[in-house]
Scaffold this active site. Structure first.
Site, short mmCIF file in Angstrom:
data_model
loop_
_atom_site.label_atom_id
_atom_site.label_comp_id
_atom_site.label_asym_id
_atom_site.label_seq_id
_atom_site.Cartn_x
_atom_site.Cartn_y
_atom_site.Cartn_z
CB SER A 108 -0.95 0.01 1.20
OG SER A 108 -0.24 0.22 2.39
CE LYS B 291 -3.43 2.80 3.75
NZ LYS B 291 -2.80 1.60 4.37
#
Lengths: 202, 202
Positions: free
Chosen positions: A122, A159
Site C-alpha cells: 500500500s 499511511k
DNA sequence: ATTTATACTGTATATATATTCAGTAAAATT
DNA sequence: AATTTTACTGAATATATATACAGTATAAAT
C-alpha cells in the site's frame, strides 16, 4: 525471565556501565565503590541473585569472571522488529517481537523505538516494499505528509497522514488502495507513531 | 601504527578471542595456557610491547586490566557511504567518501562493502528512492534480476541486470527511463557490485 | 507461622593475579 | 661492533580478588 528488584537492577546496570567504561567486568570491590556498599559481600550476594535469575553467569575462581547472558547483553542495545499483522496492534509485548537487531547510534537522523515489518504494497510509491523494516518513533505528534502508523480498532496500517480541522485522511502510496477518512474523535483511532527511516535486508 | 611481530599478533589475537569467548580479558596465565608459554613473564613482556605500540592499554594493578584500543577493537569498524556521481566511479578513494557509518554485523542478510547514495528515481518502482543508501557488495558474479552497480566508461548506474548470451540488458524500474543494451565485451563496461540491502535515513 | 529472599555490615583468608628480578639466546637495529 | 628488541624460562612476592562465615533486619512467599 524472573523480575529483578530495584537494587539488583542497579547492580546489573553498574556491571554494564563498568564494562562499557573500562572494557572489562568489575570486581566485588568495584561494585561496592560505585554503589556505596561497605562490604564486598553486599556485591557478592547481589551477583549470586543475578546469576540465579539468569541475568549473568559467574566463572567461579576467576577474577572479574562476570558474564552478561545473551538476553541481558542484547536487550540493552538492540531494537525489536515487530510484525505488522492485519489484525492486532504493534506492541512491545514479547509475542509480537520477531527478532532483535543490534542497536546502533545515528543509524537514522532521528531516534526511534522499534522496527515494523511491512506487509503488502500500500506504500509502494513511497518506496516502501513488502518485508521492509520501517523504523518507528513512538509519538502522536505528527505532521501532514508524515508516514504514520495508525490504528483503527485492531487494524494497524502505514499511511501518509493529512489532517484539516477535525477530519483526518490516511493516504496510501498506491493507486490500487483507497484513502481512509476518519474523524479525530473516532473511537478506536490512534496514531501509534511515525516513520523515521527504513531498512531493506536484501 | 607500528607493525607487530608474528608472536605479538598471536598474543593480540589470543586476547580478542578470549574476550569474545568469555566476555572478559585474559590474565597473564590465561595467555600462557592458550599459547603454550611456561612463564607468565612471556605474556607480560608481549603485553607491554603491544601497549608500547598502541594496540592495547593496561590498567596497572587491576586484574584482567587489558583494554583493546579503538583501532584494535573490531566494533569500531565502519562502512563508507559513497556518492553516486554521474561521472566518476564508486571507489573507496577518500574524495568519493561522503561519511562513515558504524559497522554492524548482520544488518543485512549478506555482508557488504559500502553504501551507495542514490541519485535520481530510475529505480523508483523497486522501492529505491532518491538519497537512499544502497548496501553494495563488491562482486562481478551477478544473476539475472539482481540490482547491480554497472559502470559504462565513467558513468555509474544502478539497474536490474539481465543477460542472455553475450547481450546484457540494464533495466530501470521506472517507465520514464530507457533500458540500456550492452555487449559483454564492450570496452569500459564493468559490474562493480550488487545491491544486498537498503537504508533510508528519514 | 515459618521459611525464604532481600539487603546489607564486618572480618577473615585462600588463591588468583600482576609484576619485578635474574637469567639465556637469537635477531634486528644502530 | 655495540645496543636494542624479541622471545622466552624460572622463581619470588605483594596485593588484588573471590568467597566463606558470622551477624542484623525487613519484606515476601509458603
Amino acid at each position: 525471565m524472573k523480575e529483578l528488584t530495584i537494587q539488583q537492577k542497579k547492580v546489573l546496570q553498574c556491571i554494564k556501565f563498568y564494562i562499557k567504561k573500562t572494557g572489562f567486568p568489575p570486581t566485588r570491590a568495584d561494585i561496592c565503590r560505585e554503589l556505596g556498599f561497605k562490604s564486598p559481600n553486599a556485591a557478592e550476594s547481589h551477583l549470586r541473585a543475578l546469576e540465579k535469575k539468569g541475568y549473568i553467569t559467574i566463572e567461579n575462581g576467576a577474577s572479574r569472571g562476570i558474564n552478561l547472558t545473551e538476553n541481558t547483553a542484547e536487550k540493552s542495545q538492540s531494537i525489536p522488529v515487530i510484525g505488522l499483522v492485519a489484525a492486532g496492534s504493534p506492541t512491545l509485548a514479547d509475542e509480537n517481537i520477531e527478532k532483535h537487531i543490534p542497536y546502533q547510534e545515528s543509524l537514522f537522523l532521528s531516534d526511534f523505538d522499534y522496527f515494523l515489518r511491512v506487509k503488502g504494497l500500500s506504500m509502494k510509491d513511497a518506496g516502501i516494499m513488502e518485508d521492509d523494516l520501517v523504523a518507528i518513533k513512538k509519538t502522536s505528534e505528527v505532521r501532514n505528509g508524515d508516514i504514520v502508523v495508525a490504528r483503527i480498532d485492531d487494524e494497524v496500517t502505514l499511511k501518509y497522514f493529512q489532517s484539516s480541522g477535525n477530519q483526518i485522511k490516511l493516504i496510501p502510496a498506491n493507486d490500487d488502495f483507497d484513502e481512509i477518512y476518519i474523524n479525530k474523535e473516532t473511537e478506536g483511532f490512534f496514531i501509534e507513531g511515525k516513520s523515521v527511516g527504513l531498512i531493506r535486508e536484501n
